[in-house]
Design an enzyme around this catalytic site. Structure first.
Site, PDB file in Angstrom:
ATOM      1  N   GLY A  24       0.783  -1.237   0.000  1.00  0.00           N
ATOM      2  CA  GLY A  24       0.000   0.000   0.000  1.00  0.00           C
ATOM      3  C   GLY A  24       0.811   1.281   0.000  1.00  0.00           C
ATOM      4  O   GLY A  24       0.345   2.308   0.499  1.00  0.00           O
ATOM      5  N   SER A  25       2.004   1.268  -0.623  1.00  0.00           N
ATOM      6  CA  SER A  25       2.762   2.531  -0.632  1.00  0.00           C
ATOM      7  C   SER A  25       2.127   3.550  -1.584  1.00  0.00           C
ATOM      8  O   SER A  25       2.173   4.759  -1.327  1.00  0.00           O
ATOM      9  CB  SER A  25       4.235   2.286  -0.978  1.00  0.00           C
ATOM     10  OG  SER A  25       4.384   1.884  -2.305  1.00  0.00           O
ATOM     11  N   ASN A  26       1.509   3.081  -2.659  1.00  0.00           N
ATOM     12  CA  ASN A  26       0.780   4.029  -3.521  1.00  0.00           C
ATOM     13  C   ASN A  26      -0.468   4.548  -2.816  1.00  0.00           C
ATOM     14  O   ASN A  26      -0.822   5.722  -2.953  1.00  0.00           O
ATOM     15  CB  ASN A  26       0.419   3.380  -4.859  1.00  0.00           C
ATOM     16  CG  ASN A  26       1.594   3.398  -5.812  1.00  0.00           C
ATOM     17  OD1 ASN A  26       1.979   4.459  -6.303  1.00  0.00           O
ATOM     18  ND2 ASN A  26       2.190   2.240  -6.034  1.00  0.00           N
ATOM     19  N   ARG A 104      -5.890  -9.056  -8.138  1.00  0.00           N
ATOM     20  CA  ARG A 104      -6.903  -9.929  -8.743  1.00  0.00           C
ATOM     21  C   ARG A 104      -7.217  -9.385 -10.129  1.00  0.00           C
ATOM     22  O   ARG A 104      -7.368  -8.168 -10.293  1.00  0.00           O
ATOM     23  CB  ARG A 104      -8.218  -9.950  -7.934  1.00  0.00           C
ATOM     24  CG  ARG A 104      -8.098 -10.290  -6.480  1.00  0.00           C
ATOM     25  CD  ARG A 104      -7.509 -11.631  -6.202  1.00  0.00           C
ATOM     26  NE  ARG A 104      -8.250 -12.744  -6.750  1.00  0.00           N
ATOM     27  CZ  ARG A 104      -7.772 -13.990  -6.832  1.00  0.00           C
ATOM     28  NH1 ARG A 104      -6.526 -14.245  -6.411  1.00  0.00           N
ATOM     29  NH2 ARG A 104      -8.495 -14.960  -7.322  1.00  0.00           N
ATOM     30  N   LEU A 106      -9.606  -8.451 -13.037  1.00  0.00           N
ATOM     31  CA  LEU A 106     -11.004  -8.020 -13.008  1.00  0.00           C
ATOM     32  C   LEU A 106     -11.695  -8.379 -14.325  1.00  0.00           C
ATOM     33  O   LEU A 106     -11.117  -8.206 -15.398  1.00  0.00           O
ATOM     34  CB  LEU A 106     -11.069  -6.516 -12.755  1.00  0.00           C
ATOM     35  CG  LEU A 106     -10.535  -6.105 -11.374  1.00  0.00           C
ATOM     36  CD1 LEU A 106     -10.322  -4.602 -11.296  1.00  0.00           C
ATOM     37  CD2 LEU A 106     -11.477  -6.576 -10.265  1.00  0.00           C
ATOM     38  N   ASN A 120      -5.570   2.708 -12.847  1.00  0.00           N
ATOM     39  CA  ASN A 120      -4.585   1.757 -12.316  1.00  0.00           C
ATOM     40  C   ASN A 120      -3.205   2.376 -12.438  1.00  0.00           C
ATOM     41  O   ASN A 120      -2.962   3.223 -13.300  1.00  0.00           O
ATOM     42  CB  ASN A 120      -4.636   0.469 -13.150  1.00  0.00           C
ATOM     43  CG  ASN A 120      -3.626  -0.571 -12.696  1.00  0.00           C
ATOM     44  OD1 ASN A 120      -3.491  -0.843 -11.491  1.00  0.00           O
ATOM     45  ND2 ASN A 120      -2.901  -1.165 -13.633  1.00  0.00           N
ATOM     46  N   HIS A 122       0.745   1.186 -13.074  1.00  0.00           N
ATOM     47  CA  HIS A 122       1.506   0.024 -13.544  1.00  0.00           C
ATOM     48  C   HIS A 122       2.988   0.402 -13.631  1.00  0.00           C
ATOM     49  O   HIS A 122       3.325   1.470 -14.152  1.00  0.00           O
ATOM     50  CB  HIS A 122       0.991  -0.421 -14.916  1.00  0.00           C
ATOM     51  CG  HIS A 122       1.742  -1.595 -15.455  1.00  0.00           C
ATOM     52  ND1 HIS A 122       1.539  -2.884 -14.991  1.00  0.00           N
ATOM     53  CD2 HIS A 122       2.721  -1.676 -16.389  1.00  0.00           C
ATOM     54  CE1 HIS A 122       2.360  -3.705 -15.623  1.00  0.00           C
ATOM     55  NE2 HIS A 122       3.091  -2.998 -16.472  1.00  0.00           N
ATOM     56  N   ASP A 158      -3.679  -4.236 -18.283  1.00  0.00           N
ATOM     57  CA  ASP A 158      -2.678  -3.165 -18.436  1.00  0.00           C
ATOM     58  C   ASP A 158      -2.831  -2.390 -19.745  1.00  0.00           C
ATOM     59  O   ASP A 158      -1.850  -1.986 -20.379  1.00  0.00           O
ATOM     60  CB  ASP A 158      -1.249  -3.735 -18.309  1.00  0.00           C
ATOM     61  CG  ASP A 158      -1.010  -4.337 -16.925  1.00  0.00           C
ATOM     62  OD1 ASP A 158      -1.616  -3.833 -15.960  1.00  0.00           O
ATOM     63  OD2 ASP A 158      -0.260  -5.320 -16.820  1.00  0.00           O
ATOM     64  N   GLU A 187       6.106   6.598  -9.007  1.00  0.00           N
ATOM     65  CA  GLU A 187       4.705   6.173  -8.863  1.00  0.00           C
ATOM     66  C   GLU A 187       4.006   7.038  -7.823  1.00  0.00           C
ATOM     67  O   GLU A 187       2.876   7.472  -8.011  1.00  0.00           O
ATOM     68  CB  GLU A 187       4.623   4.696  -8.437  1.00  0.00           C
ATOM     69  CG  GLU A 187       5.117   3.730  -9.488  1.00  0.00           C
ATOM     70  CD  GLU A 187       4.921   2.275  -9.072  1.00  0.00           C
ATOM     71  OE1 GLU A 187       3.954   1.969  -8.362  1.00  0.00           O
ATOM     72  OE2 GLU A 187       5.755   1.434  -9.459  1.00  0.00           O
TER      73      GLU A 187
HETATM   74  C1  GRF Z   1       3.296  -1.013  -7.538  1.00  0.00           C
HETATM   75  O1  GRF Z   1       4.539  -1.266  -8.131  1.00  0.00           O
HETATM   76  C2  GRF Z   1       2.266  -0.749  -8.605  1.00  0.00           C
HETATM   77  O2  GRF Z   1       2.797  -0.117  -9.725  1.00  0.00           O
HETATM   78  C3  GRF Z   1       1.805  -2.130  -8.961  1.00  0.00           C
HETATM   79  O3  GRF Z   1       1.783  -2.829  -7.750  1.00  0.00           O
HETATM   80  C4  GRF Z   1       2.729  -2.254  -6.853  1.00  0.00           C
HETATM   81  C5  GRF Z   1       1.972  -1.900  -5.621  1.00  0.00           C
HETATM   82  O4  GRF Z   1       2.816  -1.408  -4.602  1.00  0.00           O
HETATM   83  N1  GRF Z   1       0.511  -2.088  -9.599  1.00  0.00           N
HETATM   84  P1  GRF Z   1       2.190  -0.736  -3.318  1.00  0.00           P
HETATM   85  O5  GRF Z   1       1.271  -1.787  -2.670  1.00  0.00           O
HETATM   86  O6  GRF Z   1       1.417   0.457  -3.750  1.00  0.00           O
HETATM   87  O7  GRF Z   1       3.342  -0.399  -2.433  1.00  0.00           O
END
Ligand code: GRF
Length: 228
Positions: A24-26, A104, A106, A120, A122, A158, A187
């Protein structure tokens, strides 16, 4: 926050549902952005298919509602799992879904429910390197540039209109971890930027391309190539 990032007083903030499966860093980058009252979006729900996803703790710490819908008890009944996820998002008043490491696939049905309302992130410069293990695959291919993409979700994995991309160099001596680290920093920058452009109504889908209206500096910021 820049002037362009201000939400006009009285304008409701776009309600986001963030789907996660892990770290969950994003999500954290979105939580941090949404912590500014002037950011034009708020997180109404963080939903995970895994009870042990660390992102759930991040959401709880930020005082954001969470839900867990484990896919396993559905025993492969994907329509039932997705109907439960869809219902939970709607209950929370979610207006746009952000996939943030949701592991997952979708179905076209779910993608269609959220057509042009689901995005999303990526870890590659799409349309190159769809799928998993992007960092190692870029290294194996001898790529000199790599990066990340925020895009609208389509039924094909994607794929979909590209909103923001950031490029990073591939340096001699990189391994998949160092490269992933460099991409991840970008990101965290471009996901909130893409959400802001959409919430401000400035990311316009034109055919299967996204045009950024308004301040040209923002459109410029949507194609970033940092030095290191
Ligand atoms: C990230 O690299 C994102 O681009 C990909 O999954 C990873 C998720 O990382 N879709 P985080 O859980 O947000 O740290």
């Amino acid at each position: 926050m820049s002037k362009a990032g201000m939400n006009p007083p009285g304008k409701p903030r776009l309600k986001l549902g963030v789907l996660i499966s892990g770290r969950g860093s994003n999500l954290q980058a979105l939580l941090d952005a949404a912590a500014y009252p002037a950011f034009p979006a708020q997180i109404a729900l963080v939903l995970s298919n895994r009870a042990d996803a660390y992102g759930l703790e991040r959401a709880a710490k930020a005082g954001v509602a969470t839900a867990v819908i484990d896919h396993k008890p559905f025993k492969g009944d994907r329509p039932a799992f997705e109907a439960a996820v869809d219902a939970r998002l709607r209950e929370s008043g979610v207006e746009m879904v952000c996939l943030a490491g949701f592991m997952r696939l979708l179905s076209p049905w779910f993608v269609n429910q959220w057509h042009n309302r689901m995005i999303n992130i990526h870890p590659s410069l799409l349309p190159s390197f769809k799928g998993l293990d992007t960092h190692q695959r870029v290294l194996d291919a001898g790529g000199r540039l790599h990066g990340c993409t925020v895009h609208y979700v389509r039924a094909e994995m994607d794929a979909g209109p590209i909103i923001v991309q950031a490029a990073v160099p591939v340096l001699d001596g990189d391994d998949a971890d160092t490269l992933a680290h460099r991409v991840l920093a970008q990101e965290h920058r471009i996901y909130p930027l893409a959400v802001r452009l959409i919430a401000e109504g400035r990311a316009r889908i034109d055919g299967e391309r996204v045009r950024i209206d308004g301040d040209p500096q923002d459109a410029q910021a949507a194609l970033v190539s940092p030095a290191g």
